[in-house]
Design a protein around this motif. Structure first.
Motif, PDB file in Angstrom:
ATOM      1  N   TYR A 446       0.804  -1.211   0.143  1.00 28.06           N
ATOM      2  CA  TYR A 446      -0.342  -0.138   0.172  1.00 28.06           C
ATOM      3  C   TYR A 446       0.866   1.441  -0.068  1.00 28.06           C
ATOM      4  O   TYR A 446       1.919   1.229   0.829  1.00 28.06           O
ATOM      5  CB  TYR A 446      -1.094   0.129   0.992  1.00 28.06           C
ATOM      6  N   PRO A 447       0.664   2.271  -1.030  1.00 30.57           N
ATOM      7  CA  PRO A 447      -0.485   2.251  -1.763  1.00 30.57           C
ATOM      8  C   PRO A 447      -0.235   1.742  -3.192  1.00 30.57           C
ATOM      9  O   PRO A 447      -1.198   1.771  -4.001  1.00 30.57           O
ATOM     10  CB  PRO A 447      -0.848   3.795  -1.705  1.00 30.57           C
ATOM     11  N   GLN A 448       0.836   1.086  -3.155  1.00 31.02           N
ATOM     12  CA  GLN A 448       1.444   0.757  -4.676  1.00 31.02           C
ATOM     13  C   GLN A 448       0.433  -0.058  -5.436  1.00 31.02           C
ATOM     14  O   GLN A 448       0.196   0.140  -6.716  1.00 31.02           O
ATOM     15  CB  GLN A 448       2.634  -0.175  -4.701  1.00 31.02           C
ATOM     16  N   HIS A 449      -0.366  -1.105  -4.613  1.00 32.48           N
ATOM     17  CA  HIS A 449      -1.158  -2.053  -5.546  1.00 32.48           C
ATOM     18  C   HIS A 449      -2.794  -1.617  -5.540  1.00 32.48           C
ATOM     19  O   HIS A 449      -3.520  -2.192  -5.631  1.00 32.48           O
ATOM     20  CB  HIS A 449      -1.223  -3.490  -4.468  1.00 32.48           C
ATOM     21  N   PHE A 450      -3.109  -0.528  -5.292  1.00 36.12           N
ATOM     22  CA  PHE A 450      -4.520  -0.019  -4.982  1.00 36.12           C
ATOM     23  C   PHE A 450      -4.883   1.435  -5.785  1.00 36.12           C
ATOM     24  O   PHE A 450      -5.408   2.279  -5.462  1.00 36.12           O
ATOM     25  CB  PHE A 450      -4.695   0.126  -3.312  1.00 36.12           C
ATOM     26  N   HIS A 451      -3.973   1.409  -6.925  1.00 36.41           N
ATOM     27  CA  HIS A 451      -4.147   2.661  -7.796  1.00 36.41           C
ATOM     28  C   HIS A 451      -5.643   2.448  -8.718  1.00 36.41           C
ATOM     29  O   HIS A 451      -6.260   3.197  -8.982  1.00 36.41           O
ATOM     30  CB  HIS A 451      -3.181   3.019  -8.597  1.00 36.41           C
ATOM     31  N   ASP A 452      -5.736   0.885  -9.219  1.00 35.20           N
ATOM     32  CA  ASP A 452      -6.739   0.575 -10.009  1.00 35.20           C
ATOM     33  C   ASP A 452      -7.882  -0.061  -9.400  1.00 35.20           C
ATOM     34  O   ASP A 452      -8.999  -0.278 -10.131  1.00 35.20           O
ATOM     35  CB  ASP A 452      -6.177  -0.053 -11.132  1.00 35.20           C
ATOM     36  N   TRP A 453      -7.937  -0.116  -8.071  1.00 35.47           N
ATOM     37  CA  TRP A 453      -9.120  -0.898  -7.488  1.00 35.47           C
ATOM     38  C   TRP A 453      -9.038  -0.553  -6.041  1.00 35.47           C
ATOM     39  O   TRP A 453      -7.855   0.127  -5.378  1.00 35.47           O
ATOM     40  CB  TRP A 453      -8.982  -2.552  -7.732  1.00 35.47           C
TER      41      TRP A 453
END
Length: 720
Positions: A446-453
């Motif tokens: 986080y936040p790397q994996h939560f830009h598109d969902w």
């Protein structure tokens, strides 16, 4: 071979299962570990070998069919009988095997006795602590006693006494009164083919257990078998021996149906299954003659106990339930018979029998009764079959859940099957991770994996993939390059703390309670660049705020000594991290140790693990050469096996409670296979550490005996 449930078999008032197969007299040897080449071992203290235990797939399945087909509470006359066709040996063990069958009401009139060959025997070495088993099989009369069936053995004296071979008419007379034929691969293939061919002509359904000898299977035998039952490994091996049909079409509806079934059993097996691959193998077999294919899960289908005989009980349970359903459906029209519902019932009945069998030792002694299975299924309907949550249970041989670096799923995209494409986002990488055997959880950044969902969508994807969240790990954006929790700008420092607390909200939504903080930027590059005490205090105050705001979250710091972003980190070692925990002074604050980071710090990971003790909230496993402060992210135990062994030993000593996470960088290696290799190696190191003699370790430590320590390590590593 084209029969259906409503039409199978003739109109028999009393139905009968004929099991043709092997029977062994097994000897079980309890040992502390497997011997290395040329080494002699004694049995575990105060134990004795368990000798002449009835076994062999044929014997096991025959007795299981008999026990599962009659109830002590049954008032009605008998409606299902069991017969066995096999070859007894010329030794005393044959009497034990004969008694085991007849005592359990198995008819053995069709059996013969070899005059020149002993009974089949299995010599089973078992390590009770780990449940590991290794065996040597002497087939004896199971292989060499079938001369009258046309099996040619160059040294078989029985051939000289075979006045004439059995004809198909004689075989027809032998099996025509039976309602179902059950076969395995522990007797000669020719015998199976002759039996299956005759049964097929008589419209007697044939069940073939693929387990046993690794052998090519004649397409003619496949065509004669109504139900082929391999486990996952056997399916892949068997399918690989037949040509693939390029015209094979994918069926999304079937894949969806199978995936739904996989979803139901996922908590039991602790990993995801790649449905398209399973269906591809099954279709290939069907293109080469197979009919119905039932795929079992092998060792992954166990419920945390002993696996011995579980597969045999499943197959016997399926056969018994199938005949019972045939009896119930007799006389009904084909349209009135719901074959899918019948198959589901048979598989559930078999699963219940297999699940109960793992609760006791020994293949035959562990076989449940019909009353046992009914009690399990009736406890809460047929859905009452117990599932063990992923990560293990108190009875599990391995107690931890595995996670692996999700970003590694971006590597080697040339190996990704078309069914998994595209592979551009965390949602896509998660689908690829779900194909890893043994993987149970995912750690998100986080936040790397939560830009598109968002977190809700990620949780839905986890549920669909039958995975759970392990932890949320901080990855601060590059605007924090001069520091995150200790940035010189108070506004940016405050923003970093708020991002850290947002990670806790994400963790709660995902269903986990761990947040791991690793900042690539909290440090400095040159002497005199920062005020060390000030930076230290800023980190202490930031963690205190986070711990107090979310007391239900386990917060942990992942220290690192150096990298290209920050040459000197504010917290560069395990010792410094322990001082930080003391200053933070919060019960929900601990550490996550990374093997590579500890090696980079010049630490012995085992010593660091012991020093941290119950404050160790997380462990990240990898290995590395540690050249020029490089973080290699190599496979676990590949460079420093002795340190890997001690790390596992110390995790045992401190009673570690978290999950195991692989922070590795495959890059030029298949990331799925790399993760599966890591899982296997960790289990091997864990078991090897558990077998180390505590008395010998105490002696070595009391004397600082370096040679003794190295010899013990070498011996333990040979066991891996």
């Amino acid at each position: 071979g084209d029969n259906n449930v409503g039409q199978l078999s003739s109109q028999k008032t009393i139905r009968s299962i004929l099991v043709a197969g092997s029977l062994n007299a097994d000897t079980f040897l309890p040992i502390s570990r497997f011997p290395s080449s040329g080494e002699n071992l004694t049995l575990l203290p105060n134990t004795h070998p368990l000798v002449d235990v009835p076994g062999g797939k044929g014997c096991n399945q025959a007795i299981a069919c008999a026990k599962l087909s009659s109830s002590t509470q049954q008032i009605q006359p008998e409606t299902l009988r069991v017969a066995f066709l096999g070859q007894f040996g010329n030794d005393a063990a044959s009497q034990i095997l004969e008694s085991a069958l007849t005592t359990n009401n198995v008819d053995i009139k069709l059996c013969a006795k070899s005059q020149h060959h002993p009974s089949g025997r299995g010599y089973v070495m078992i390590v009770p602590d780990s449940g590991e088993v290794s065996a040597v099989i002497s087939p004896g009369s199971n292989f060499y006693g079938w001369s009258k069936w046309g099996v040619k053995n160059p040294t078989d004296n029985d051939q000289q006494h075979a006045d004439e071979l059995l004809t198909d008419e004689e075989i027809t007379h032998m099996i025509s009164s039976h309602s179902l034929l059950q076969l395995q691969c522990e007797i000669p293939d020719l015998v199976n083919k002759r039996l299956a061919s005759v049964a097929n002509k008589l419209q007697i359904p044939v069940i073939l257990d693929v387990g046993g000898e690794d052998r090519h299977m004649d397409p003619e035998l496949l065509k004669c078998c109504d139900y082929l039952i391999p486990n996952e490994t056997e399916l892949e091996r068997l399918a690989g021996r037949y040509p693939d049909d390029e015209r094979q079409q994918e069926d999304d509806k079937i894949e969806t149906t199978v995936q739904q079934a996989i979803d139901e059993i996922q908590p039991l097996i602790g990993r995801s299954l790649h449905v398209p691959t399973l269906l591809q193998h099954a279709r290939r077999l069907q293109q080469n003659g197979a009919n119905h294919i039932l795929i079992t899960l092998g060792s992954h289908g166990g419920a945390g106990g002993r696996e011995t005989g579980a597969g045999d009980c499943y197959r016997a349970g399926f056969a018994v339930a199938l005949l019972q359903k045939q009896q119930e459906q007799f006389g009904r029209s084909k349209d009135a018979v719901d074959e899918d519902e019948i198959m589901l019932h048979c598989m559930k009945f078999g699963s219940a029998a297999g699940a109960l069998s793992v609760t006791k030792a020994g293949a035959v002694p562990s076989i449940p009764t019909l009353d046992d299975v009914k009690a399990l299924l009736n406890a809460n309907g047929e859905a009452a079959i117990k599932c063990i949550p992923r990560g293990g249970s108190d009875d599990d041989a391995f107690p931890f859940m595995f996670g692996s670096r999700i970003n590694s799923m971006k590597d080697r995209l040339d190996l990704v099957s078309n069914s998994l494409l595209p592979m551009n986002s965390p949602r896509d990488w998660l689908r690829r991770q779900a194909t890893i055997r043994g993987l149970g959880c995912v750690d998100f950044n986080y936040p790397q994996h939560f830009h598109d969902w968002n977190a809700e969508e990620a949780k839905q994807a986890l549920d669909k993939a039958n995975l759970v969240a392990g932890a949320v790990c901080l990855r601060y954006p590059s605007k924090f390059a001069r520091g995150a929790m200790n940035h010189p700008n108070p506004k940016l420092r405050r923003e970093a703390i708020e991002i850290t607390k947002q990670a806790a909200e994400v963790a709660k939504t995902l269903g986990c309670n761990e947040v791991v903080v690793w900042s690539a930027y909290d440090g400095y590059d040159y002497p005199f660049q920062v005020n060390y005490k000030e930076k230290w205090n800023q980190i202490v105050e930031a963690f205190q705020e986070c711990c107090d705001a979310y007391p239900e979250i386990k917060w942990s710091l992942e220290f690192k000594p150096t990298d290209e972003n920050t040459r000197f980190f504010t917290v560069p070692s395990t010792g410094a991290a322990m001082l930080l925990l003391k200053d933070i002074d919060r019960a929900n604050m601990g550490l996550t140790l990374d093997m590579g980071h500890m090696l980079m710090s010049g630490e012995n990971p085992g010593q660091s693990i012991q020093m941290v003790g119950d404050k160790l909230f997380g462990i990240q496993l990898n290995d590395g050469y540690t050249r020029l402060a490089a973080e290699d992210g190599m496979m676990f135990g590949s460079i420093h096996p002795s340190l890997a062994l001690e790390a596992m030993y110390q995790l045992r000593q401190i009673d570690f409670k978290g999950h195991l996470y692989f922070d590795t960088f495959p890059q030029r290696t298949d990331p799925v296979k790399e993760a599966e290799y890591n899982i296997r190696r960790v289990k091997e190191f864990w078991r090897a550490a558990g077998r180390m003699s505590r008395t010998e370790l105490e002696r070595i430590a009391s004397e600082h005996d370096a040679i003794g320590a190295l010899e013990l390590v070498n011996q333990s590593l040979r066991d891996c």
